[in-house]
Design an enzyme around this catalytic site. Sequence first.
Site, short mmCIF file in Angstrom:
data_model
loop_
_atom_site.label_atom_id
_atom_site.label_comp_id
_atom_site.label_asym_id
_atom_site.label_seq_id
_atom_site.Cartn_x
_atom_site.Cartn_y
_atom_site.Cartn_z
N ASN A 229 0.83 -1.21 0.00
CA ASN A 229 0.00 0.00 0.00
C ASN A 229 0.86 1.26 0.00
OD1 ASN A 229 0.75 -0.40 2.69
ND2 ASN A 229 -1.14 0.41 3.54
N ASN B 207 -5.86 -0.45 12.96
CA ASN B 207 -6.87 -1.24 12.24
C ASN B 207 -6.33 -2.63 11.93
OD1 ASN B 207 -9.21 -1.86 10.93
ND2 ASN B 207 -8.56 -1.01 8.96
N ASP C 244 2.90 -5.65 11.82
CA ASP C 244 2.03 -4.67 11.15
C ASP C 244 2.57 -3.25 11.39
OD1 ASP C 244 0.08 -3.57 9.59
OD2 ASP C 244 -1.59 -3.99 10.94
N HIS D 12 3.61 6.50 10.96
CA HIS D 12 2.97 7.75 10.54
C HIS D 12 3.71 8.90 11.21
CE1 HIS D 12 -0.44 5.76 8.65
NE2 HIS D 12 -0.61 5.02 9.73
O1 DOR Z 1 -3.43 0.18 11.36
C1 DOR Z 1 -3.17 -0.10 10.21
N1 DOR Z 1 -2.31 0.66 9.48
N2 DOR Z 1 -3.78 -1.16 9.63
C2 DOR Z 1 -3.64 -1.42 8.32
O2 DOR Z 1 -4.22 -2.39 7.87
C3 DOR Z 1 -2.85 -0.53 7.43
C4 DOR Z 1 -1.84 0.21 8.22
C5 DOR Z 1 -1.20 1.34 7.45
O3 DOR Z 1 -0.80 1.12 6.30
O4 DOR Z 1 -1.06 2.42 8.01
#
Ligand code: DOR
Length: 432
Positions: free
Chosen positions: A94, A277, A304, A308
């Site tokens: 992504n 998430n 995961d 950010h």
């Molecule tokens: O918390 C999350 N952040 N869950 C995800 O599935 C994607 C991820 C992100 O790319 O920031």
Amino acid sequence: MKLLLKGGSVVDPLKERVLRLDVLVEEGKIAALAPQIEAPDAEIISIDERLVCPGFVDMHCHLREPGEEFKETILTGTRAAGRGGFTAVVCMGNTKPPADSRAVIEFMKRQVETAPVPVYPVGCATKERKGEELAEIGDLAEAGAIALSDDGNSIMSSEVMRRVLEYSRIFDLLVISHCEDRNLSGNGVMHEGFMSTLLGLRGIPRAAEEVHVARDLILAEMTGARLHIAHVSSAGSVQLIREAKSRGVRVTAEVAPHHLCLTDAAVQTFDTNTKVNPPLRTKHDIEALCAGLRDGTIDVIATDHAPHTAEEKEVEFNYAPFGISGLETAVPLMWEYLVTRGVLSPVELVQKMAFNPARILGLPERVIEVGKQAHLTVIDPHLKLPVRVKDFVSLGKNSPFDGWELQGWPVLIIVSGEAIYAERTGAGEKGD
Ligand code: DOR
């Protein structure tokens, strides 16, 4: 170049034992294993009762390159991985643009050449991760994608998911599923329950995950494809996967450390670093996830890692992006919460964080045996230190664990025979 790791305890995930052994590494491979090795021409690393484990593999992280280099790059992310004890990482597609084409996978492969830790990119399952049209799966496989996933997005159409699974079989690619029925999760920001009602925040019910887990298990059974369920967070999902495994569905599953250490009560602080998430759930879910780890329903612990910036996270809870920067805290969190509390043995932790992810992905085997590639993670089970987010080498400082005192830190990794020390203050550093 020769390295001699002296005085450590070697964890064997296959024979399920821990033995006091010296390890000689030569030309990137394990050259000898014995209680006492003398090698005058080798660089000696004093392991001193620490654990020498097969190299940990994080099969789910976000490195943000290309496109969001202000959040993380392949270089900063792999440095963070190494500091966190990982000898290989699998990065999700992504990115911006998404990894839905040969060009993006090839770009990532080029960037990885200078990374301290090998990176295995995941190609998108569908074009632009929209869940509408299949990506050029053959091209992605040829360019070196190790698996397929639209992670971050779910594939809402069951028909499209069926086709993804069918095509994945042709190239024997694992399909990693982000299970979320977006009609049910809507614009929720945390787990739906007592806490979300109390806080007045919109909820994401467990069913949003479970409906897609059930669907994907049925489709995996129908197509015979290899399915991997990403970031399992709910008790119901664990039970669905357990039942599917018992009837022979080719499914594996992972859980993230934050889903094992935190509940939705953590959101009471309105700290947006708890926004993730799938969302943090309840004690009941944590117990089910631990039971799933113990009985083999959940094969893997994966971070995961979702970095950010502070600017993005320092907003009202509703507006913050989902995600936790996890590479640099996963190992001590899991040592503290699973091993010291008796949920998993050290051998089982190594199975979940090294042996199983490598086996599922077809990476070099994570065992310590003469002749195998030397990918190793050394953990100091006694080292106790607070998490210091300001010291993260990841650009993502978005962690809800800042200040937590944890025990069981990685101190050193060896990647293809080369030693990389975790840079952190306290015991366990080079020369210590
Ligand atoms: O918390 C999350 N952040 N869950 C995800 O599935 C994607 C991820 C992100 O790319 O920031």
